[in-house]
Motif scaffolding. Structure first.
Motif, mmCIF file in Angstrom:
data_model
loop_
_atom_site.group_PDB
_atom_site.id
_atom_site.type_symbol
_atom_site.label_atom_id
_atom_site.label_comp_id
_atom_site.label_asym_id
_atom_site.label_seq_id
_atom_site.Cartn_x
_atom_site.Cartn_y
_atom_site.Cartn_z
ATOM 1 N N ILE A 37 37.178 37.200 30.250
ATOM 2 C CA ILE A 37 36.736 36.702 31.554
ATOM 3 C C ILE A 37 35.933 35.408 31.393
ATOM 4 O O ILE A 37 36.131 34.433 32.123
ATOM 5 N N ALA A 38 35.013 35.392 30.415
ATOM 6 C CA ALA A 38 34.148 34.226 30.219
ATOM 7 C C ALA A 38 34.937 33.004 29.763
ATOM 8 O O ALA A 38 34.552 31.862 30.058
ATOM 9 N N ASP A 216 15.764 30.595 26.449
ATOM 10 C CA ASP A 216 17.165 30.332 26.787
ATOM 11 C C ASP A 216 17.602 30.937 28.118
ATOM 12 O O ASP A 216 18.777 30.872 28.477
ATOM 13 N N GLN A 217 16.678 31.509 28.874
ATOM 14 C CA GLN A 217 17.093 32.273 30.052
ATOM 15 C C GLN A 217 17.745 31.431 31.143
ATOM 16 O O GLN A 217 18.508 31.948 31.964
ATOM 17 N N GLU A 218 17.494 30.121 31.157
ATOM 18 C CA GLU A 218 18.129 29.245 32.151
ATOM 19 C C GLU A 218 19.313 28.481 31.569
ATOM 20 O O GLU A 218 19.872 27.600 32.237
ATOM 21 N N ASN A 219 19.712 28.834 30.355
ATOM 22 C CA ASN A 219 20.838 28.174 29.694
ATOM 23 C C ASN A 219 22.132 28.399 30.483
ATOM 24 O O ASN A 219 22.393 29.497 30.962
ATOM 25 N N ASP A 220 22.965 27.364 30.619
ATOM 26 C CA ASP A 220 24.209 27.470 31.384
ATOM 27 C C ASP A 220 25.142 28.522 30.794
ATOM 28 O O ASP A 220 25.829 29.245 31.539
ATOM 29 N N VAL A 222 24.292 31.203 29.189
ATOM 30 C CA VAL A 222 23.734 32.509 29.537
ATOM 31 C C VAL A 222 24.155 32.888 30.954
ATOM 32 O O VAL A 222 24.554 34.036 31.220
ATOM 33 N N LYS A 223 24.095 31.937 31.858
ATOM 34 C CA LYS A 223 24.489 32.196 33.248
ATOM 35 C C LYS A 223 25.976 32.547 33.337
ATOM 36 O O LYS A 223 26.375 33.419 34.127
#
Length: 250
Positions: A37-38, A216-220, A222-223
């Motif tokens: 999916i990713a 890294d929580q706002e890393n693209d 990761v999203k």
């Protein structure tokens, strides 16, 4: 090729791939579908499989992984508190209800005095198991928030509570009267989750999460990972593959 203790690489190591750590069994199966999916969103994922609950957070914290998906929030919170990990959760994935299993009895009414019951030996899943034993009417606890065996206030059947590594519980059923086992280890051991004498309800707070380093929580990427895990395609896959034994998070 980089190797880790108690770890199996599921694909050829690629320095440019997003490294996702999971535990063996359902989490690994779901992760491979997430890879597909990713990829549609331009994210290339390398899945790295572990055979215990501790190493995935160590590997993530020290930078050998970009994310992991295998644990519920209370377990992650406990690990952060005890080990000082700089980790956070960024999204929910699945709920794997904890259940009580036995090869010796078919009904909880058959539990005899002095019976031996296996539970996970980590604090969060151990406490979770004790709460399920209380729900089953086998013990009474004086503390409901992360209880331990020392918080058992009533044990009228003089049950012997034995704490074991979670992955060992399915293999120990021959030597136990009952065992409280996580669904992922149940499926990995080819047991039927629906054979549980009692299970947690769907209202359980122990939904699994995706963990990353705080930085890294706002890393693209990761999203994109969270988006793939929470996609309708993954929810449909989980429903089809596990026939209701595992529930996709809302």
């Amino acid at each position: 090729m980089k190797k880790f203790t108690l770890m199996v690489l599921l694909s050829v190591t690629n320095a440019f791939a997003f490294k996702l750590g999971v535990t063996a069994g359902p989490h690994a199966i779901i992760a491979e579908e997430v890879v597909t999916i990713a990829k549609k969103d331009g994210l290339k994922i390398e899945v790295i499989e572990f055979s215990d609950f501790i190493l995935p957070n160590i590997a993530l914290n020290q930078g050998d992984l970009d994310a992991n998906s295998y644990q519920h929030q209370p377990f992650l919170d406990n690990q952060i508190k005890d080990r000082g990990f700089k980790l956070t959760s960024v999204g929910k994935t699945v709920l794997m209800p904890l259940g009580i299993y036995s090869k010796r009895i078919k009904n909880l009414n058959e539990v005899k005095e002095g019976a031996t019951i296996g539970i996970p030996n980590d604090p969060t899943n151990g406490g979770r198991a004790l709460l399920l034993l209380e729900k089953a009417g086998l013990i009474t606890l004086k503390k409901k928030d992360l209880p331990s065996v020392f918080d058992i206030s009533e044990n009228s059947k003089k049950l012997n509570i034995k704490e074991l590594d979670a992955p060992l519980l399915p293999r120990s059923l021959d030597d136990l009267d009952l065992a409280v086992i996580n669904t992922d280890w149940v499926i990995l051991a080819k047991l039927n989750p629906k054979s549980a004498l009692i299970s947690e309800s769907i209202e359980s707070p122990y939904t699994n999460v995706i963990a990353v380093r705080i930085a890294d929580q706002e890393n693209d990427d990761v999203k994109k990972l969270v988006k793939a895990y929470q996609s309708q395609e993954i929810k449909d896959f989980i429903h089809s593959k596990f026939a209701g034994a595992i529930l996709g998070a809302n």
